[in-house]
Design a protein around this motif. Structure first.
Motif, short mmCIF file in Angstrom:
data_model
loop_
_atom_site.label_atom_id
_atom_site.label_comp_id
_atom_site.label_asym_id
_atom_site.label_seq_id
_atom_site.Cartn_x
_atom_site.Cartn_y
_atom_site.Cartn_z
N UNK A 21 28.53 -7.79 -20.40
CA UNK A 21 28.42 -6.48 -21.04
C UNK A 21 28.30 -6.70 -22.53
N UNK A 22 27.39 -5.99 -23.12
CA UNK A 22 27.15 -6.11 -24.54
C UNK A 22 28.36 -5.54 -25.30
N UNK A 23 28.95 -6.27 -26.24
CA UNK A 23 30.11 -5.78 -27.01
C UNK A 23 29.78 -4.53 -27.82
N UNK A 24 28.54 -4.34 -28.17
CA UNK A 24 28.13 -3.15 -28.90
C UNK A 24 28.30 -1.91 -28.03
N UNK B 75 32.01 -1.02 -27.90
CA UNK B 75 32.41 -0.38 -29.17
C UNK B 75 31.98 1.07 -29.22
N UNK B 76 30.77 1.37 -28.77
CA UNK B 76 30.27 2.76 -28.78
C UNK B 76 31.09 3.62 -27.81
N UNK B 77 31.38 3.08 -26.63
CA UNK B 77 32.18 3.83 -25.65
C UNK B 77 33.58 4.09 -26.21
N UNK B 78 34.18 3.10 -26.88
CA UNK B 78 35.49 3.29 -27.47
C UNK B 78 35.46 4.33 -28.60
N UNK B 79 34.42 4.33 -29.41
CA UNK B 79 34.29 5.33 -30.48
C UNK B 79 34.12 6.73 -29.89
N UNK B 80 33.32 6.85 -28.83
CA UNK B 80 33.16 8.15 -28.17
C UNK B 80 34.48 8.64 -27.58
#
Length: 135
Positions: free
Chosen positions: A4-7, A10-15
């Motif tokens: 899984x791409x770490x980017x 990060x986006x899912x965690x920010x959402x």
């Protein structure tokens, strides 16, 4: 290629963080509204309990009505008083206009819970009166 791409993580965690922040702000605003509603309800309940003390005391109402009806200006009024479980009813088939003015002034300026009031003009100087006072 199965990683899984770490980017994306990060986006899912920010959402998720943004969603939780939005829910928290909504919960805070609901809490403020609930506090305001509680304070208003507390003021209303205090006011209602004060009104209950004034209007619901049977003995005080009875004594006040007796005191009003014993005044000398109402001796000729021939006002009949009947007591029920929920209150008093006052009835006069023929009352003089001056006595009626005196009665109405005293009852309307005092703290009585008048539920029914019927005044009918019989002649230029006479009227009939029916009044129910509850407690």
């Amino acid at each position: 290629m199965n990683r899984i791409n770490p980017l994306h993580i990060g986006i899912v965690l920010l959402l998720l963080l943004g969603f939780l922040a939005l829910k928290l702000s909504n919960a805070k605003s609901e809490l403020v509204e609930a506090k305001a509603s509680y304070q208003e309800t507390a003021k209303l309940s205090t006011a209602l309990s004060g009104l209950k003390d004034v209007y619901a005391d049977k003995d005080k109402v009875k004594k006040s009505v007796e005191r009003i009806l014993k005044t000398p200006s109402l001796a000729s009024a021939n006002i009949e008083q009947k007591q029920t479980k929920s209150g008093l009813s006052l009835n006069s088939q023929s009352i003089d206009i001056t006595a009626l003015n005196s009665v109405m002034g005293k009852f309307l300026n005092a703290s009585f819970n008048i539920t029914t009031l019927k005044i009918k003009k019989l002649s230029p100087t006479k009227a009939s009166l029916y009044m129910e006072i509850t407690w």
